[in-house]
Design a protein around this motif. Structure first.
Motif, PDB file in Angstrom:
ATOM      1  N   ALA A 278       0.829  -1.208   0.000  1.00  0.00           N
ATOM      2  CA  ALA A 278       0.000   0.000   0.000  1.00  0.00           C
ATOM      3  C   ALA A 278       0.862   1.256   0.000  1.00  0.00           C
ATOM      4  CB  ALA A 278      -0.933   0.005   1.214  1.00  0.00           C
ATOM      5  N   LYS A 279       0.231   2.375  -0.380  1.00  0.00           N
ATOM      6  CA  LYS A 279       0.873   3.675  -0.305  1.00  0.00           C
ATOM      7  C   LYS A 279       0.786   4.218   1.124  1.00  0.00           C
ATOM      8  CE  LYS A 279      -1.862   5.278  -3.416  1.00  0.00           C
ATOM      9  NZ  LYS A 279      -2.545   6.158  -4.387  1.00  0.00           N
ATOM     10  N   LYS A 280       1.721   5.120   1.466  1.00  0.00           N
ATOM     11  CA  LYS A 280       1.726   5.664   2.819  1.00  0.00           C
ATOM     12  C   LYS A 280       0.446   6.423   3.130  1.00  0.00           C
ATOM     13  CE  LYS A 280       6.740   6.034   3.361  1.00  0.00           C
ATOM     14  NZ  LYS A 280       7.894   6.939   3.650  1.00  0.00           N
ATOM     15  N   SER A 281      -0.150   7.031   2.110  1.00  0.00           N
ATOM     16  CA  SER A 281      -1.378   7.796   2.343  1.00  0.00           C
ATOM     17  C   SER A 281      -2.549   6.904   2.742  1.00  0.00           C
ATOM     18  CB  SER A 281      -1.743   8.595   1.088  1.00  0.00           C
ATOM     19  OG  SER A 281      -1.914   7.731  -0.022  1.00  0.00           O
TER      20      SER A 281
ATOM     21  N   VAL B 205      13.397 -15.234  -6.292  1.00  0.00           N
ATOM     22  CA  VAL B 205      12.751 -15.519  -7.566  1.00  0.00           C
ATOM     23  C   VAL B 205      12.773 -14.342  -8.536  1.00  0.00           C
ATOM     24  CG1 VAL B 205      11.249 -17.293  -6.624  1.00  0.00           C
ATOM     25  CG2 VAL B 205      10.511 -14.904  -6.566  1.00  0.00           C
ATOM     26  N   VAL B 206      12.981 -13.118  -8.058  1.00  0.00           N
ATOM     27  CA  VAL B 206      12.979 -11.952  -8.934  1.00  0.00           C
ATOM     28  C   VAL B 206      14.218 -11.116  -8.651  1.00  0.00           C
ATOM     29  CG1 VAL B 206      10.478 -11.862  -9.095  1.00  0.00           C
ATOM     30  CG2 VAL B 206      11.617 -10.545  -7.333  1.00  0.00           C
ATOM     31  N   GLU B 207      14.633 -10.372  -9.670  1.00  0.00           N
ATOM     32  CA  GLU B 207      15.768  -9.468  -9.497  1.00  0.00           C
ATOM     33  C   GLU B 207      15.339  -8.140  -8.878  1.00  0.00           C
ATOM     34  OE1 GLU B 207      18.340 -11.133 -13.321  1.00  0.00           O
ATOM     35  OE2 GLU B 207      17.969  -8.986 -13.078  1.00  0.00           O
ATOM     36  N   ASN B 208      14.201  -7.635  -9.309  1.00  0.00           N
ATOM     37  CA  ASN B 208      13.689  -6.409  -8.700  1.00  0.00           C
ATOM     38  C   ASN B 208      12.201  -6.281  -8.985  1.00  0.00           C
ATOM     39  OD1 ASN B 208      14.243  -5.872 -11.475  1.00  0.00           O
ATOM     40  ND2 ASN B 208      13.862  -3.709 -11.067  1.00  0.00           N
ATOM     41  N   VAL B 209      11.493  -5.569  -8.091  1.00  0.00           N
ATOM     42  CA  VAL B 209      10.064  -5.252  -8.228  1.00  0.00           C
ATOM     43  C   VAL B 209       9.886  -3.790  -7.858  1.00  0.00           C
ATOM     44  CG1 VAL B 209       7.720  -5.742  -7.463  1.00  0.00           C
ATOM     45  CG2 VAL B 209       9.357  -7.605  -7.655  1.00  0.00           C
ATOM     46  N   ASP B 210       9.286  -2.997  -8.735  1.00  0.00           N
ATOM     47  CA  ASP B 210       9.039  -1.592  -8.427  1.00  0.00           C
ATOM     48  C   ASP B 210       7.861  -1.091  -9.253  1.00  0.00           C
ATOM     49  OD1 ASP B 210      12.006  -0.567 -10.280  1.00  0.00           O
ATOM     50  OD2 ASP B 210      10.166  -1.508 -10.940  1.00  0.00           O
ATOM     51  N   ASN B 211       7.556   0.211  -9.052  1.00  0.00           N
ATOM     52  CA  ASN B 211       6.434   0.879  -9.748  1.00  0.00           C
ATOM     53  C   ASN B 211       5.121   0.140  -9.547  1.00  0.00           C
ATOM     54  OD1 ASN B 211       8.207   2.807 -10.742  1.00  0.00           O
ATOM     55  ND2 ASN B 211       8.620   1.641 -12.591  1.00  0.00           N
ATOM     56  N   MET B 212       4.875  -0.299  -8.308  1.00  0.00           N
ATOM     57  CA  MET B 212       3.629  -1.010  -8.016  1.00  0.00           C
ATOM     58  C   MET B 212       2.481  -0.009  -7.898  1.00  0.00           C
ATOM     59  SD  MET B 212       4.678  -4.080  -5.395  1.00  0.00           S
ATOM     60  CE  MET B 212       5.385  -3.004  -4.177  1.00  0.00           C
ATOM     61  N   LYS B 213       1.414  -0.265  -8.626  1.00  0.00           N
ATOM     62  CA  LYS B 213       0.200   0.557  -8.587  1.00  0.00           C
ATOM     63  C   LYS B 213      -0.950  -0.287  -8.081  1.00  0.00           C
ATOM     64  CE  LYS B 213       1.531   3.685 -12.321  1.00  0.00           C
ATOM     65  NZ  LYS B 213       1.133   4.283 -13.622  1.00  0.00           N
ATOM     66  N   GLN B 214      -1.640   0.215  -7.059  1.00  0.00           N
ATOM     67  CA  GLN B 214      -2.747  -0.516  -6.455  1.00  0.00           C
ATOM     68  C   GLN B 214      -3.914  -0.634  -7.437  1.00  0.00           C
ATOM     69  OE1 GLN B 214      -2.688  -1.939  -3.187  1.00  0.00           O
ATOM     70  NE2 GLN B 214      -0.533  -1.516  -3.613  1.00  0.00           N
ATOM     71  N   ILE B 215      -4.776  -1.582  -7.151  1.00  0.00           N
ATOM     72  CA  ILE B 215      -5.912  -1.834  -8.038  1.00  0.00           C
ATOM     73  C   ILE B 215      -6.881  -0.666  -7.987  1.00  0.00           C
ATOM     74  CG2 ILE B 215      -7.296  -3.056  -6.294  1.00  0.00           C
ATOM     75  CD1 ILE B 215      -8.091  -5.018  -8.549  1.00  0.00           C
ATOM     76  N   GLU B 216      -7.399  -0.306  -9.130  1.00  0.00           N
ATOM     77  CA  GLU B 216      -8.398   0.744  -9.203  1.00  0.00           C
ATOM     78  C   GLU B 216      -9.284   0.502 -10.416  1.00  0.00           C
ATOM     79  OE1 GLU B 216      -6.368   4.431  -9.495  1.00  0.00           O
ATOM     80  OE2 GLU B 216      -5.833   4.197 -11.595  1.00  0.00           O
ATOM     81  N   VAL B 217     -10.504   1.004 -10.324  1.00  0.00           N
ATOM     82  CA  VAL B 217     -11.488   0.827 -11.392  1.00  0.00           C
ATOM     83  C   VAL B 217     -11.311   1.954 -12.394  1.00  0.00           C
ATOM     84  CG1 VAL B 217     -13.930   0.592 -11.946  1.00  0.00           C
ATOM     85  CG2 VAL B 217     -13.064  -0.265  -9.770  1.00  0.00           C
ATOM     86  N   LYS B 218     -11.187   1.594 -13.669  1.00  0.00           N
ATOM     87  CA  LYS B 218     -11.010   2.562 -14.737  1.00  0.00           C
ATOM     88  C   LYS B 218     -12.364   3.006 -15.280  1.00  0.00           C
ATOM     89  CE  LYS B 218      -6.503   2.246 -14.636  1.00  0.00           C
ATOM     90  NZ  LYS B 218      -5.650   3.368 -14.194  1.00  0.00           N
ATOM     91  N   THR B 219     -12.323   4.062 -16.083  1.00  0.00           N
ATOM     92  CA  THR B 219     -13.560   4.564 -16.685  1.00  0.00           C
ATOM     93  C   THR B 219     -14.143   3.585 -17.689  1.00  0.00           C
ATOM     94  OG1 THR B 219     -12.220   5.737 -18.318  1.00  0.00           O
ATOM     95  CG2 THR B 219     -12.900   6.960 -16.356  1.00  0.00           C
ATOM     96  N   SER B 220     -13.314   2.658 -18.187  1.00  0.00           N
ATOM     97  CA  SER B 220     -13.822   1.650 -19.120  1.00  0.00           C
ATOM     98  C   SER B 220     -14.661   0.590 -18.427  1.00  0.00           C
ATOM     99  CB  SER B 220     -12.643   0.986 -19.840  1.00  0.00           C
ATOM    100  OG  SER B 220     -11.783   0.337 -18.912  1.00  0.00           O
ATOM    101  N   GLY B 221     -14.684   0.594 -17.083  1.00  0.00           N
ATOM    102  CA  GLY B 221     -15.502  -0.370 -16.346  1.00  0.00           C
ATOM    103  C   GLY B 221     -14.742  -1.591 -15.894  1.00  0.00           C
TER     104      GLY B 221
END
Length: 1241
Positions: free
Chosen positions: A189-192, A227-243
């Protein structure tokens, strides 16, 4: 007893009212409320809760109403009468009604209702309780023993085929630990979002959580490194305008073959690669970016989603889909560049958080966007700050599967060039002057509030003793009470006696607060004739016993009329203990901690009649203790405590006195430091009202300082800020002020029209009530002409002028003006005027009499001439009226606001067979003039008309066995007689003919080949006759061609020939298609289509085997194939030409093998023409249409391959008809063939 929750008292009305608080429903039981009485309402409604199973849930509500309402609680799907589970109470200090649910269980999740009821009405609101379970529980077996059976056959029927669902390996939860899902969500999660997630899972120790989170992040990074070299730029799930919902991250795998799993609530999900939209879950990989999506969102798609590589968790994210609807949709906004725009959405139920999108891109709270949520979670707002041109577009609010869209338009700032030029005085002097004026205004308001707080009869508020008159008396039916604190403030005492028989009740402490005493039953007796004083046992007063006896109310024994009360004395200040006897003839003795006191002990002992006093001139710590006064075996005692008033830090006090100046929308912060002190109570006030922690107010109280923060300040927040420190010995206060600078309020009316002529309008107005804390610099005037949609800026004048002359007006036209006030902070809302007309009204004369052009059963066409006099203004249009015969009422066909611009009109609001007359009125800027003379009476009926067919089709193709439906639309009056012919003869009586209004349909239920032909419809009436031909072709899928033969004449070429299909002669639209299969590619591929001949030459490669298929095709479809024999390695070989010249040669002039055929396609259909040509060397082919070469014409698709020449027309036009010729030329000669193309209409 309170009124039933869902019932209305018999004989009372039910009037629905709207509350200022969203989500509150008010029902009034009387038609008119008595003076000063109100129905119940909610000042603060309970908010939705999400708690962990086993925790405590608390709903709080604040209600208002006169008389005070009774509050009850209920729930939708259960009962709240169990006192062990549901504990309603009233918090007198906070004035809140509370429902406490202890040890919350999952089955208690529901919608709870709060009712406030009095005799005049009822108010109701709802709040939802969500409960999330912790760990795993065994399901109870609800099947009773009597339903069980031992029959093996029954058990066999109960067996069901099950599928194994892979579960994610969850860490077991230990007793007393937090749910492991909490850490899974927090790690991604984000700090906010930390505070919101902690609230959902019931975590209250924030510092401990952050410490543990850092440790778990390090553990997770070590685990992911396997198992991975790096993980970044994680964006939480959100509903788009496309539905659909999406979440993504960048990940670089150590092993590309590692398996990636997607889980929902611990159960593994199958997912697609994103190429198929029908897949519910998809993963799309672009480089090192992984994007997971969920299509066709529903309410059941909410939950915890996790992505694992092998058995290692990479990301966890929660999708919440609330089951709500939009009660208030977003509304379009239009602002001037530099202003703020606001969008607001209201939901049917509480939603903690929604997604806001700007032009389909999600936005977050920050410097550009301000996102707020109301306390009840029903109203969500997005404020776009300082709008620019690039901010315009579509804004969307998304709550689960529901969304609402609105547009934002940003106009140019008309005053952008003039900003910053107003005022020449020094900024510091101007600011100081404004601050002094603001402080003076606040002091005047405070003095006025203090003056209003003084009661005329000396009655104060007994709750805290902060106000009241000099004596501070509060009375019941017959009793009285009083109290005083060291600050000189008086308050109302405890409840007085109900009557003389029960005596007076008294109790008090040093702060002016009184407790309710007992009934004083040890007084003079029940007869009520004596004075009978009883000291409050439950109050904070003295501890003396009461001496007295019952009887007739007369008592000669010594007793205390009033006893001692506890005293909190200031160090270095005098203190006084006072008691009163019922006689002045007896002296008593004073004691401290059991030791007798005399004047030599540093105290002053005095007696004044019945009153005995002990005065401590200069209180010290040694003077604290238990004092009592004794006389004739009776005593009264009180505790004296010595201490100091609270104190502020002097440096902090100096800084605190400086006013805080912020702009609207910013946050204001106040801080006060003080030495640590025991029993210290800290309170903050704004304009005399106490500020509590919650909403936009944040109050921090520490042992050595306190901080007040007010977020998102409004202009209304301007006022006096006060901090109060209070202990048992008194209180001190420090004052500051908050000044919120904002744009000014709108200019004030009433608007005066000083001058109105044909060329000038002069307006006058008053300055705004609120200048926003900054002087008004100028006024902006905009104008709109009535009937137009655009606003035009017509003036920008300085603040010392409150009038404006508009010299650019036209006589008779109406205008609307908007006047804005502007200061350094922005532009105010507009004061909009009514419609103002320039000059006097001059109406046009009557137009010419309407004339009837034509009349039909559903329409009458009229025309007229303009009036001779237009009233000095342009004619805007006309208003038309009609009157039906034998009636006196004229009915308008259009409004004055929607005039008819032309001098003609088609009246369609008529009834067939009725007679009408019409009149017309001209309209100019002044309004409608006089009506014209009425027209002649006209009947609404159709004139005689020869039959006419409307857009019929002249060619129909039908599959054999299907029904033939030929539908023809026509116009005729009177209705015609219609007959159908086939090839000139009447159609069979077995065919069905359907007549409708203006339509005739011929239906042949089951068609045969013999039904093909030319069908003719003949319509005849008294005005004439008309006919139309339709060609009908009944066909079916063609029969396959005959045997296929292969022949090789030229090396590397094979001639494919076949016998024509049996349908070749009867179907002129039949053609052929050839497919090839060779041993190299091993697939069937189409090599030629739309062949009209029965032979085709194709190229082959030596050493490969070939197979060929030939299909027949027409409008209905494709036949079964006819297959050729295998053309193999040793079949029909032709020797390779030797390099040594032979005596013979293959060179020959061109010749036509298959000529062009005659074609007669209908207009709009396709046409395909082919021929076969032979020659060596290969001849040059040219196509001609009516003698003009068409090789480069884009309307024709021409192809010449392997001796087959083809020409294709996609849609035949009438100009495509004529002679088509193919010319083949090589060095040895020339050959040509031609044919004709006839286009059917």
């Amino acid at each position: 007893m309170p009124l039933p929750v869902e019932e209305i008292p018999v004989g009372q009305v039910e009037i629905k009212k709207r509350s200022r608080v969203p989500g509150v429903m008010i029902t009034q039981y009387v038609k008119e409320l008595p003076r000063g009485k109100t129905t119940p309402d909610f000042t603060r409604k309970p908010i939705a809760l999400t708690v962990q199973e086993g925790k405590v849930a608390i709903f709080k509500a604040v209600v208002s109403g006169d008389p005070a309402p009774t509050v009850t609680w209920a729930r939708n799907k259960g009962d709240t009468s169990d006192p062990e589970k549901y504990k309603p109470r009233y918090d007198e200090r906070a004035r809140e009604h509370v429902l406490e649910i202890v040890n919350v269980q999952v089955d208690q999740a529901d919608t709870y209702k709060c009712f406030a009821t009095n005799q005049f009405g009822k108010a109701m609101c709802t709040a939802t309780l969500s409960v999330f379970a912790v760990g795993f529980k065994k399901k109870s077996n609800s099947t009773s023993k009597k339903d069980q059976t031992n029959d093996p056959e029954d058990f066999r029927k109960m067996l069901k085929k099950t599928t194994t669902v892979k579960k994610r390996k969850e860490k077991p939860k230990k007793e007393g630990e937090i749910d492991p899902k909490f850490w899974d969500v927090m790690l991604s999660a984000k700090k906010s979002d930390y505070e919101r997630i902690c609230h959902e899972f019931g975590v209250t120790d924030y510092r401990w959580m952050l410490k543990q989170l850092n440790l778990k992040k390090k553990e997770k990074e070590d685990e992911q490194a396997k198992v991975v070299e790096n993980v970044d730029n994680m964006k939480q799930i959100e509903v788009k305008t496309s539905g659909r919902a999406e979440f993504e991250f960048d990940m670089k795998l150590k092993d590309r073959n590692s398996k990636i799993y997607l889980y929902k609530n611990g159960e593994m999900l199958d997912y697609g690669d994103g190429s198929d939209d029908s897949s519910k879950h998809n993963m799309k990989k672009t480089g090192d970016k992984y994007m997971f999506s969920i299509n066709n969102l529903g309410l059941n798609d909410g939950g915890l989603y996790q992505v694992d590589v092998e058995d290692v968790n990479i990301i966890s994210t929660t999708l919440e889909i609330p089951d709500v609807e939009f009660d208030g949709m977003l509304k379009d906004a239009k602002v001037i560049e530099g202003q703020d725009a606001m969008f607001e959405g209201v939901f049917s139920g509480p939603v903690p958080q929604i997604t806001w999108c700007a032009n389909d891109i999600s936005v977050e709270h920050g410097d550009k966007y301000n996102i707020t949520v109301s306390e009840d979670k029903l109203t969500h707002r997005l404020v776009v700050k300082n709008c620019k041109k690039e901010d315009k577009g579509i804004y969307t609010a998304i709550a689960g599967v529901k969304s609402s869209r609105a547009t934002l338009a940003v106009d140019d700032d008309p005053n952008a060039k003039g900003k910053g030029q107003g005022g020449t005085s020094d900024g510091a002097d101007d600011l100081a002057r404004r601050l002094m004026d603001e402080q003076a205004r606040l002091q005047r308001e405070k003095d006025e509030a203090a003056r209003r707080g003084k009661g005329t009869d000396g009655r104060g508020d007994g709750a805290d003793g902060r106000s009241g008159a000099t004596n501070g008396r509060g009375d019941g039916a017959d009793g009285h009470g009083s109290g005083e604190d060291v600050t000189g403030k008086y308050g109302q005492g405890g409840l007085g006696g109900l009557d003389g028989s029960r005596g007076n009740r008294l109790g008090g402490d040093a702060t002016g607060k009184y407790g309710q005493g007992e009934d004083g039953k040890d007084g003079s007796g029940k007869s009520g004739k004596g004075s009978g004083m009883g000291l409050g046992a439950n109050g904070l007063g003295g501890r003396s016993a009461v001496v007295g006896s019952g009887g007739d109310g007369t008592d000669d024994k010594v007793h205390f009329a009033s006893g001692l009360t506890d005293k909190n004395a200031l160090r270095g200040k005098p203190a006084e203990l006072v008691c009163k006897l019922n006689t002045d003839k007896i002296n008593g003795v004073w004691y401290k901690d059991g030791k007798k006191l005399t004047s030599s002990d540093g105290v002053v002992i005095s007696k004044d009649g019945c009153t005995h006093k002990l005065i401590i001139p200069n209180c010290k710590d040694s003077d604290a203790g238990l004092y009592h006064f004794e006389v004739n075996g009776c005593k009264t005692e009180a505790m004296v405590r010595v201490g100091d008033l609270p104190e502020f830090d002097l440096d902090a006090l100096q800084k605190f006195s400086n006013p805080v100046i912020v702009k609207a929308g910013q946050s204001a912060s106040f801080k006060m430091s003080f030495p640590p002190q025991a029993s210290l109570e800290i309170k903050w006030f704004k304009n005399g009202s106490e500020l509590l922690d919650g909403g936009s107010v944040k109050v921090l109280k520490e042992s050595n300082h306190s901080r007040l923060q007010i977020r998102d300040c409004l202009r209304l927040d301007t006022g006096q800020i006060k901090i109060q420190l209070k202990n048992p010995f008194g209180s001190i206060e420090a004052l500051s002020s908050l000044i919120v600078l904002d744009k000014p309020g709108p200019p004030q009316g009433p608007l005066e029209l000083n001058e109105s002529t044909s060329s000038v309008l002069e307006l006058k107005w008053n300055p705004p009530k609120d200048d926003g804390g900054s002087e008004v610099t100028n006024y902006i005037i905009e104008r709109q002409q009535v009937g137009q949609s655009t606003w035009k800026r017509v003036g920008d004048i300085s603040a010392n002028h409150l009038s404006f002359r508009d010299r650019n007006v036209s006589l008779g036209k109406r205008y609307i003006y908007r006047i804005y006030a502007e200061n350094l902070e922005g532009i105010s809302e507009a004061m909009e005027t009514e419609k103002i007309m320039a000059g006097s009204l001059m109406f046009p004369g009557p137009p010419g009499t309407p004339k009837v052009v034509s009349a039909f059963k559903n329409c009458i066409n009229l025309t007229w001439t303009p009036p001779e006099k237009d009233g000095g203004n342009k004619i805007l249009g006309y208003q038309l009226e009609k009157r039906k015969k034998d009636t006196n009422q004229w009915v308008t066909l259009n409004s004055v606001k929607d005039p008819i611009p032309a001098l003609k009109y088609a009246v369609k609001d008529v009834s067939e067979g009725s007679e009408y007359e019409f009149r017309v009125t001209a309209i100019n800027m002044s309004g409608p003039g006089e009506p014209s003379a009425p027209s002649v009476m006209v009947c609404a009926k159709n004139p005689n008309m020869k039959p006419h067919f409307k857009d019929p089709e002249d060619f129909v193709v039908v599959r054999s066995g299907n029904s033939i439906r030929i539908k023809i639309n026509y116009e005729a009056s009177p209705p015609p007689d219609i007959t159908w012919l086939k090839n000139g003869e009447p159609v069979s009586p077995w065919n069905q003919i359907i007549h409708a209004d203006g339509t005739c349909t011929l239906v042949i239920p089951s068609s045969k080949y013999s039904d093909s032909g030319i069908y003719t419809i003949v319509a005849k009436n008294s005005s004439g006759q008309a006919s139309f031909d339709i060609e009908v072709r009944v066909t079916d899928e063609p029969k396959p061609p005959g045997p296929v033969e292969l022949e090789q004449v030229v090396y590397g070429k094979v001639i494919i020939s076949w016998r024509p299909s049996p349908d070749h002669k009867t179907d002129d639209r039949l053609h052929y298609m050839v497919e090839e299969y060779n041993s190299n590619t091993r697939i069937w591929r189409r090599i030629v289509d739309h062949l009209l001949c029965t032979t085709y030459t194709t190229s082959i490669q030596p050493g490969q085997e070939y197979h060929f298929r030939v299909y027949a095709k027409n409008d209905m479809g494709v036949s079964d194939p006819s297959e050729s024999p295998t053309w193999g390695v040793n079949n029909n070989k032709v020797p390779v030409p030797s390099t040594v010249s032979a005596s013979g040669t293959l060179e020959r002039p061109p010749s036509i093998l298959v000529p062009l055929k005659l074609h007669t396609p209908p207009k709009g259909y396709q046409c395909y023409m082919t021929c076969a040509v032979r020659g060596c060397p290969s001849p040059y082919i040219a196509w001609y249409h009516n003698g003009i070469c068409i090789d480069s014409d884009n309307n024709y698709y021409i192809r010449n391959a392997c001796g087959v020449c083809s020409m294709y027309i996609l849609r035949v036009r009438p100009e495509d008809g004529g002679e088509y010729k193919v010319v083949a030329v090589n060095p040895f000669g020339r050959a040509e063939c031609s044919s004709t193309l006839k286009v059917k209409d």
